[in-house]
Enzyme design. Structure first.
Site, mmCIF file in Angstrom:
data_model
loop_
_atom_site.group_PDB
_atom_site.id
_atom_site.type_symbol
_atom_site.label_atom_id
_atom_site.label_comp_id
_atom_site.label_asym_id
_atom_site.label_seq_id
_atom_site.Cartn_x
_atom_site.Cartn_y
_atom_site.Cartn_z
ATOM 1 N N HIS A 121 0.830 -1.197 0.000
ATOM 2 C CA HIS A 121 0.000 0.000 0.000
ATOM 3 C C HIS A 121 0.868 1.252 0.000
ATOM 4 C CE1 HIS A 121 0.874 -0.371 4.352
ATOM 5 N NE2 HIS A 121 0.830 0.957 4.327
ATOM 6 N N LEU A 122 0.231 2.360 -0.324
ATOM 7 C CA LEU A 122 0.859 3.674 -0.267
ATOM 8 C C LEU A 122 0.194 4.451 0.863
ATOM 9 C CD1 LEU A 122 1.688 5.926 -3.311
ATOM 10 C CD2 LEU A 122 0.632 6.888 -1.268
ATOM 11 N N SER A 123 0.972 4.823 1.862
ATOM 12 C CA SER A 123 0.423 5.488 3.052
ATOM 13 C C SER A 123 0.071 6.940 2.772
ATOM 14 C CB SER A 123 1.426 5.425 4.208
ATOM 15 O OG SER A 123 1.644 4.100 4.612
ATOM 16 N N TYR A 203 4.002 13.432 7.273
ATOM 17 C CA TYR A 203 5.328 14.030 7.175
ATOM 18 C C TYR A 203 5.311 15.255 6.261
ATOM 19 C CZ TYR A 203 6.291 9.322 8.818
ATOM 20 O OH TYR A 203 6.263 8.154 9.514
ATOM 21 N N PRO A 206 6.373 14.953 1.930
ATOM 22 C CA PRO A 206 6.428 13.487 1.954
ATOM 23 C C PRO A 206 7.030 12.887 0.684
ATOM 24 C CG PRO A 206 4.195 14.239 1.500
ATOM 25 C CD PRO A 206 4.992 15.451 1.848
ATOM 26 N N SER A 207 7.690 11.759 0.846
ATOM 27 C CA SER A 207 8.188 10.970 -0.276
ATOM 28 C C SER A 207 7.267 9.755 -0.402
ATOM 29 C CB SER A 207 9.636 10.529 -0.014
ATOM 30 O OG SER A 207 10.084 9.680 -1.043
ATOM 31 N N PHE A 208 6.277 9.852 -1.267
ATOM 32 C CA PHE A 208 5.296 8.780 -1.397
ATOM 33 C C PHE A 208 5.945 7.544 -2.004
ATOM 34 C CE2 PHE A 208 2.739 12.726 -1.699
ATOM 35 C CZ PHE A 208 1.924 12.522 -0.594
ATOM 36 N N HIS A 209 5.637 6.397 -1.446
ATOM 37 C CA HIS A 209 6.248 5.154 -1.925
ATOM 38 C C HIS A 209 5.433 3.946 -1.467
ATOM 39 C CE1 HIS A 209 7.788 5.602 2.184
ATOM 40 N NE2 HIS A 209 7.872 4.281 2.203
ATOM 41 N N ILE A 210 5.767 2.797 -2.029
ATOM 42 C CA ILE A 210 5.156 1.526 -1.632
ATOM 43 C C ILE A 210 6.266 0.634 -1.099
ATOM 44 C CG2 ILE A 210 3.931 -0.524 -2.436
ATOM 45 C CD1 ILE A 210 2.714 1.256 -4.641
ATOM 46 N N SER A 211 6.254 0.359 0.180
ATOM 47 C CA SER A 211 7.289 -0.483 0.783
ATOM 48 C C SER A 211 7.125 -1.930 0.313
ATOM 49 C CB SER A 211 7.211 -0.416 2.311
ATOM 50 O OG SER A 211 7.563 0.870 2.775
#
Length: 267
Positions: A121-123, A203, A206-211
């Protein structure tokens, strides 16, 4: 309810949150009468065992990292606290599975012990703590604030390394290439919702990402070295697999609070 039964109810707590409510125990208040030949009431009461069960002072829950792969909680485990976050889901596909396979091969060569997520998911928010009675008004506030958002597309990009604020876990995640402006507007709306409930906002910048994967401790330098090599392989995979493997068509967002899941459809 017996002491054993009450403890069994408390043992049903699962994960970081619970829907269970502690039910009160009703005690009989009938007056006892005795005949002249009965044993005095106070003597009989002296022999009754005193239950060692106090709802007003519950035992502290001790976090055991061995039960969840060495991870440490960011906040104390407390009954009635519901871990809550808002996110965009990403369904695993053939391209992602192939990427994970490449990551696993490379991490073994570099002797990095990575663990992989089951769901992706993307938080859009941090994980915050919500009390049970605030769930419904919080969810309604989100629904009202994002009701004007349209569906949109997020394109994925290269691998990047992230670390949590406590520096107890390091992550390998997929960055986004497009969709940043819409995501930022969503976050601003959600920050407004969080602020109404005095919860911590997302944040800044933010640096949006999918872990995708993680490891214990601060392994930033090792993972950055790994990511540089893997990004060359990812570029090949993006050419090999269709674009559908590398974008998200965002039609809804979700809020998970404990074991409750709420869906918000976009226009």
């Amino acid at each position: 309810m017996s002491n054993k039964g009450a403890l069994a109810l408390l043992a049903q707590y699962e994960g970081d949150s619970s829907e269970d409510e502690v039910s009160g125990t009703r005690v009989s208040t009938k007056r006892l009468h005795r005949d002249d030949d009965e044993e005095p009431q106070n003597k009989r009461l002296e022999r009754l065992p005193v239950p060692n069960f106090n709802l007003n002072n519950p035992e502290e829950v001790v976090d055991d990292p061995t039960l969840h792969e060495g991870r440490l909680r960011s906040f104390p485990h407390e009954r009635g606290n519901w871990a809550t976050y808002v996110y965009i889901p990403y369904e695993a596909n053939e391209g992602l599975h192939r990427l994970i396979s490449r990551i696993a091969d490379s991490s073994q060569v570099e002797n990095i012990e990575l663990k992989y997520f089951d769901h992706f998911h993307l938080s859009l928010t941090r994980t915050v703590i919500l009390r049970h009675h605030l769930i419904e008004p919080f969810v309604n506030t989100i629904r009202e604030n994002i009701s004007h958002f349209n569906k949109f597309i997020i394109m994925l990009d290269g691998l990047e390394v992230y670390i949590n604020e406590e520096k107890t876990r390091t992550f390998l995640g997929l960055q986004i290439k497009t969709g940043y402006d819409t995501l930022l507007k969503l976050v601003q709306c959600l920050d407004h919702c969080l602020g109404e409930f005095k919860l911590e906002k997302f944040y800044e910048n933010p640096s949006f990402h999918i872990s995708i994967a993680w490891c214990l401790g601060d392994q930033t330098e090792k993972l950055k070295s790994l990511a540089r090599d893997l990004n060359q392989e990812l570029e090949q995979l993006m050419n090999e697999f269709s674009q559908e493997n590398w974008y998200i068509y965002v039609q809804e967002i979700f809020c998970r609070t404990g074991n409750k899941l709420f869906q918000f459809n976009l226009l």
